[in-house]
Scaffold this active site. Structure first.
Site, PDB file in Angstrom:
ATOM      1  N   HIS A  46       0.753   7.631   6.484  1.00  0.00           N
ATOM      2  CA  HIS A  46       0.560   6.860   5.271  1.00  0.00           C
ATOM      3  C   HIS A  46      -0.715   6.004   5.605  1.00  0.00           C
ATOM      4  CE1 HIS A  46       1.191   4.670   1.857  1.00  0.00           C
ATOM      5  NE2 HIS A  46       2.082   4.016   1.979  1.00  0.00           N
ATOM      6  N   HIS A  66       3.572  -7.528  -1.401  1.00  0.00           N
ATOM      7  CA  HIS A  66       2.953  -7.505  -2.604  1.00  0.00           C
ATOM      8  C   HIS A  66       3.820  -7.657  -4.158  1.00  0.00           C
ATOM      9  CE1 HIS A  66       4.202  -3.139  -2.587  1.00  0.00           C
ATOM     10  NE2 HIS A  66       2.970  -3.172  -1.383  1.00  0.00           N
ATOM     11  N   GLU A  70      -1.291   3.074   3.787  1.00  0.00           N
ATOM     12  CA  GLU A  70      -1.159   1.636   3.805  1.00  0.00           C
ATOM     13  C   GLU A  70      -1.154   0.966   4.913  1.00  0.00           C
ATOM     14  OE1 GLU A  70       1.990   0.910   0.849  1.00  0.00           O
ATOM     15  OE2 GLU A  70       0.844  -1.200   0.389  1.00  0.00           O
ATOM     16  N   TYR A  76      14.487  -1.318  -2.428  1.00  0.00           N
ATOM     17  CA  TYR A  76      13.284  -0.854  -2.047  1.00  0.00           C
ATOM     18  C   TYR A  76      12.550   0.321  -2.890  1.00  0.00           C
ATOM     19  CZ  TYR A  76       9.696   1.208   1.218  1.00  0.00           C
ATOM     20  OH  TYR A  76       8.666   1.713   1.820  1.00  0.00           O
ATOM     21  N   ASP A  93       7.362   5.877   4.232  1.00  0.00           N
ATOM     22  CA  ASP A  93       8.112   5.020   3.240  1.00  0.00           C
ATOM     23  C   ASP A  93       9.433   5.402   2.868  1.00  0.00           C
ATOM     24  OD1 ASP A  93       6.426   2.949   3.519  1.00  0.00           O
ATOM     25  OD2 ASP A  93       5.355   3.476   1.777  1.00  0.00           O
ATOM     26  N   HIS A 127      10.322   1.890   7.479  1.00  0.00           N
ATOM     27  CA  HIS A 127      11.045   0.299   7.378  1.00  0.00           C
ATOM     28  C   HIS A 127      12.315   0.384   7.708  1.00  0.00           C
ATOM     29  CE1 HIS A 127       7.097  -1.175   5.671  1.00  0.00           C
ATOM     30  NE2 HIS A 127       7.294  -0.043   4.816  1.00  0.00           N
ATOM     31  N   ASP A 157       0.374  -1.516   6.274  1.00  0.00           N
ATOM     32  CA  ASP A 157       1.666  -1.715   6.894  1.00  0.00           C
ATOM     33  C   ASP A 157       1.980  -0.861   8.091  1.00  0.00           C
ATOM     34  OD1 ASP A 157       2.046  -0.493   4.686  1.00  0.00           O
ATOM     35  OD2 ASP A 157       4.310  -0.966   4.589  1.00  0.00           O
ATOM     36  N   HIS A 217       4.541   7.155  -0.970  1.00  0.00           N
ATOM     37  CA  HIS A 217       4.201   6.198  -2.289  1.00  0.00           C
ATOM     38  C   HIS A 217       2.771   6.157  -2.801  1.00  0.00           C
ATOM     39  CE1 HIS A 217       3.267   1.481  -1.721  1.00  0.00           C
ATOM     40  NE2 HIS A 217       3.729   1.687  -2.919  1.00  0.00           N
TER      41      HIS A 217
HETATM   42 FE1  FEO Z   1       3.396   2.248   1.220  1.00  0.00          FE
HETATM   43 FE2  FEO Z   1       5.320   0.729   3.901  1.00  0.00          FE
HETATM   44  O1  FEO Z   1       3.847   1.476   3.013  1.00  0.00           O
END
Ligand code: FEO
Length: 385
Positions: A78, A24, A80, A190, A162, A221, A82, A143
């Site tokens: 989370h 994004h 989101e 990040y 995250d 990640h 991903d 996040h």
């Molecule tokens: Fe807020 Fe890695 O997703």
């Protein structure tokens, strides 16, 4: 593709996104990973999943240890996508698995995937797995509103989602196997591009996590922290404190080099006051890399010539991106050359002021700056900083 052992009975089973270059708007020049973790105990537990298109890779890694249908519990730290993208597939493969999430996750996940067998956990709730337990720490806005950590006290592992992540695609999983400088640079990038708006929440989260004994931070990640745990926590504390250095960014685009000449004049002013100035042309620097620099910069100068009554689109894109990430407490200056209207300088100034920055007087030059005009800019700014 195989699971990678973190501790006895605890495995990394994530997916590696080697070709990801845009997250994004964030340039992920090294790709990324979506880290899922498998705990083999009386209750077989999966912590987070991966993006939907890496679900088969995750399943192959899980299958190298255990039949995925035997998973009893899935923790969704989370919403989101991903990290939740493979949840519907996992729910089909392990139909008896209960999916545990935060109260906000319980609201958000059905809005992505429809019905799932969910249960919301409370802040501080403990879940026995057998020999091990998991404790949940709600970390809203690190996040999204739904984020939480899962902590395993017996293994001293914090599954931080995250927080503490980095976008790096690699088959290495631990800091000692990879370049620490790159890991730290990517962790900083990040933070600057994902976590920056939520500094106050990061501070609260670090306080909430401070009583926990942590030997390993397993983020969602990139690389797992086990030899520099204290260092990355210290860096997060520093970044969340919004401490700046004697550093000035001069971010600009230019049409016929006049705005660039003004940028150089500003450079000389900061150099004269022993700042570390950085010239960052928007034709050659990605906005997400500029944000990494801004994380520790005291000054941000933004320059644009006027094109068709407006600032250049590159400058507008940068300012929009920066405003969304809401850096606080910077000092700012707008500058640029113009032919007749000169609207761009005011537009840049207004945008910088709307970020709440302390503003220096804007600088504008018609057409091409003379050597005298450039010397005056240097002198004026030297005196103002
Ligand atoms: Fe807020 Fe890695 O997703």
């Amino acid at each position: 593709m195989k699971a990678i052992t973190i501790q006895d009975g605890i495995y990394w089973v994530g997916g590696i996104d080697w070709n990801l270059r845009n997250f994004h708007g964030y340039l992920t020049q090294r790709g990324s990973t979506y880290n899922a973790y498998l705990i083999i105990d009386e209750k077989v537990t999966l912590i987070d999943t991966v993006k939907y298109y890496l679900a088969d890779e995750m399943l192959e890694r899980i299958s190298s240890v255990i039949d995925p249908s035997r998973i009893d519990i899935i923790i969704s730290n989370h919403v989101e996508m991903d990290h939740s993208g493979a949840l519907p597939k996992m729910a089909e493969i392990a139909p008896n698995a209960e999916i545990l999430t935060s109260p906000n996750g319980e609201k958000g996940l059905p809005l992505h995937y429809g019905h799932l067998k969910l249960r919301a956990v409370k802040n501080g709730e403990t879940l026995p797995l057998g020999k091990r337990t998991l404790q949940f720490v709600l970390t809203p806005m690190v996040h999204w509103p739904d984020n939480m950590f899962a902590y395993c006290p017996e293994e001293k592992i914090l599954f931080s989602n995250d927080a503490f992540g980095q976008h790096i695609a690699t088959s290495e999983r631990f800091e000692e196997e990879y370049s620490l400088d790159i890991i730290m640079d990517e962790a900083k990038k990040y933070y600057a591009n994902i976590v920056l708006p939520y500094g106050a929440q990061v501070k609260k989260t670090l306080e909430a996590a401070s009583p926990l004994a942590i030997d390993i931070i397993a983020p969602s990640h990139g690389i797992i922290w086990r030899t520099h745990v204290k260092d990355i926590i210290r860096e997060y504390d520093k970044w969340a404190s919004n401490k700046t250095e004697k550093k000035a960014l001069i971010v600009y685009d230019t049409m016929w080099k006049s705005t660039e000449m003004m940028a150089m004049a500003l450079y000389r002013a900061f150099e004269a006051k022993e700042y570390h100035p950085k010239l960052l042309s928007l034709q050659h620097n990605h906005i997400s890399d500029i944000m990494t620099e801004l994380l520790t910069a005291e000054y941000i100068c933004v320059g644009s010539p006027t094109l068709n009554n407006n600032m250049l689109p590159t400058v507008s894109a940068f300012l929009t991106y920066m405003k969304g990430l809401a850096p606080k407490g910077r000092k700012a200056l707008a500058f640029g050359s113009y032919g007749w209207g000169g609207q761009s300088i005011k537009q840049v100034e207004e945008m910088l002021a709307s970020c709440g920055f302390e503003m220096l007087e804007s600088l504008k030059v018609q057409y091409v700056p003379t050597a005298k005009a450039l010397a005056e800019i240097t002198e004026k700014v030297t005196n103002a900083i």
